[in-house]
Design an enzyme around this catalytic site. Structure first.
Site, PDB file in Angstrom:
ATOM      1  N   ASP A  57       0.856  -1.174   0.000  1.00 35.02           N
ATOM      2  CA  ASP A  57       0.000   0.000   0.000  1.00 35.02           C
ATOM      3  C   ASP A  57       0.909   1.247   0.000  1.00 35.02           C
ATOM      4  O   ASP A  57       2.103   1.154   0.314  1.00 35.02           O
ATOM      5  CB  ASP A  57      -0.862  -0.041   1.265  1.00 35.02           C
ATOM      6  N   ASP A 107      -0.394   5.159   0.810  1.00 37.67           N
ATOM      7  CA  ASP A 107      -0.758   6.118   1.871  1.00 37.67           C
ATOM      8  C   ASP A 107      -0.757   5.475   3.260  1.00 37.67           C
ATOM      9  O   ASP A 107      -1.471   4.501   3.506  1.00 37.67           O
ATOM     10  CB  ASP A 107      -2.167   6.674   1.621  1.00 37.67           C
TER      11      ASP A 107
HETATM   12 MG   LIG Z   1      -3.182   3.139   3.447  1.00 42.40          MG
END
Ligand SMILES: [Mg+2]
Length: 265
Positions: A8, A10
């Site tokens: 991932d 963010d």
């Molecule tokens: Mg995230």
């Protein structure tokens, strides 16, 4: 055995607030020298992810908009795969989700029907997106160029909207900050499984790793051999139901760095 990392962005590889990757750079350099692909798998768009791929000089495939499509640099794999795809100048693209145009039409209908006031990227000017998201102007423009999903940035959907989205084959997924509406058949996990099968088709059995920070990463974490959760800024780990993901001490990119170092060893 060859290794591959699905990550991932963010709140995981990037700091949740500042979007900085400074704490992850060392580990990424080591992974590159060790020949371990780093696959971005995020709600971010193609243009947003390209910015980070270029900044970090990562040349591996990437998964955009919550699993809505897989972008493979042309010539990256030598062997054929069975998935439907199309070619652009730079990539072979495997689309897995509905187009953003159809999603926007559906959201606009519901807003009118239920007299709601929510707004998504294409309703707003780059300046407004920047204020709401904390992204700078260039990053805001990149986030606004979407292909397969739309994100609610202000206001809320109503219960009635969710039921209708469901009937239309759409779903709203909560992210680290905002909810994103995408094709309900797509999720990060399915995209990871497809890309992993293409890797294994080319290189034989791979050892797969996943790193995330939120509920939005659950399907991705379920699809890999070894899953890790970095800490949220509060110091907590996202409460996930169906995963054996291990919690790492370290908020966002600091935790990411730890997992990457462990994988290199
Ligand atoms: Mg995230």
């Amino acid at each position: 055995m060859n290794k591959v990392i699905f990550t991932d962005l963010d709140g995981t590889l990037l700091d949740l607030k500042t979007y900085s990757f400074i704490q992850s750079i060392d580990a990424i350099e080591q992974l590159k020298s060790a020949g371990v692909p780093v696959i971005f798998c995020s709600s971010k768009t193609r243009y947003e992810q390209e910015f980070y791929r270029e900044s970090l000089d990562i040349k591996d495939p990437f998964i955009v908009e919550n699993g809505s499509a897989i972008f493979i640099p042309k010539g990256y794999f030598k062997t054929q795969h069975p998935f439907n795809s199309y070619l652009t100048d730079d990539y072979e693209v495997i689309p897995l989700g509905k187009s953003v145009d159809s999603i926007r039409r559906s959201l606009a209908e519901k807003r009118e029907k239920y007299q709601l006031k929510f707004a998504y990227y294409s309703d707003l000017e780059p300046e407004e997106v920047s204020t709401i998201t904390g992204l700078d102007m260039k990053s805001s423009r990149r986030a606004m160029t979407r292909d397969f999903s739309e994100t609610i940035l202000t206001g809320r959907l109503s219960e009635g909207c969710y039921a209708e989205l469901d009937n239309e084959g759409l779903v709203s997924i909560p992210g680290s900050k905002f909810e994103t509406v995408i094709d309900s058949r797509t999720d990060k996990g399915k995209a990871v499984e497809i890309l992993l099968s293409i890797y294994e088709n080319e290189f034989g059995k791979m050892r797969s790793y996943g790193i995330g920070d939120s509920k939005n990463d659950e399907a991705m974490l379920q699809a890999v051999d070894e899953a890790y959760l970095v800490q949220r800024p509060s110091g907590e780990w996202a409460p996930l139901e169906n995963t054996s993901a291990r919690g790492v001490i370290g908020i966002g990119p600091l935790g990411w760095n730890k997992v990457a170092n462990m994988i290199i060893k």
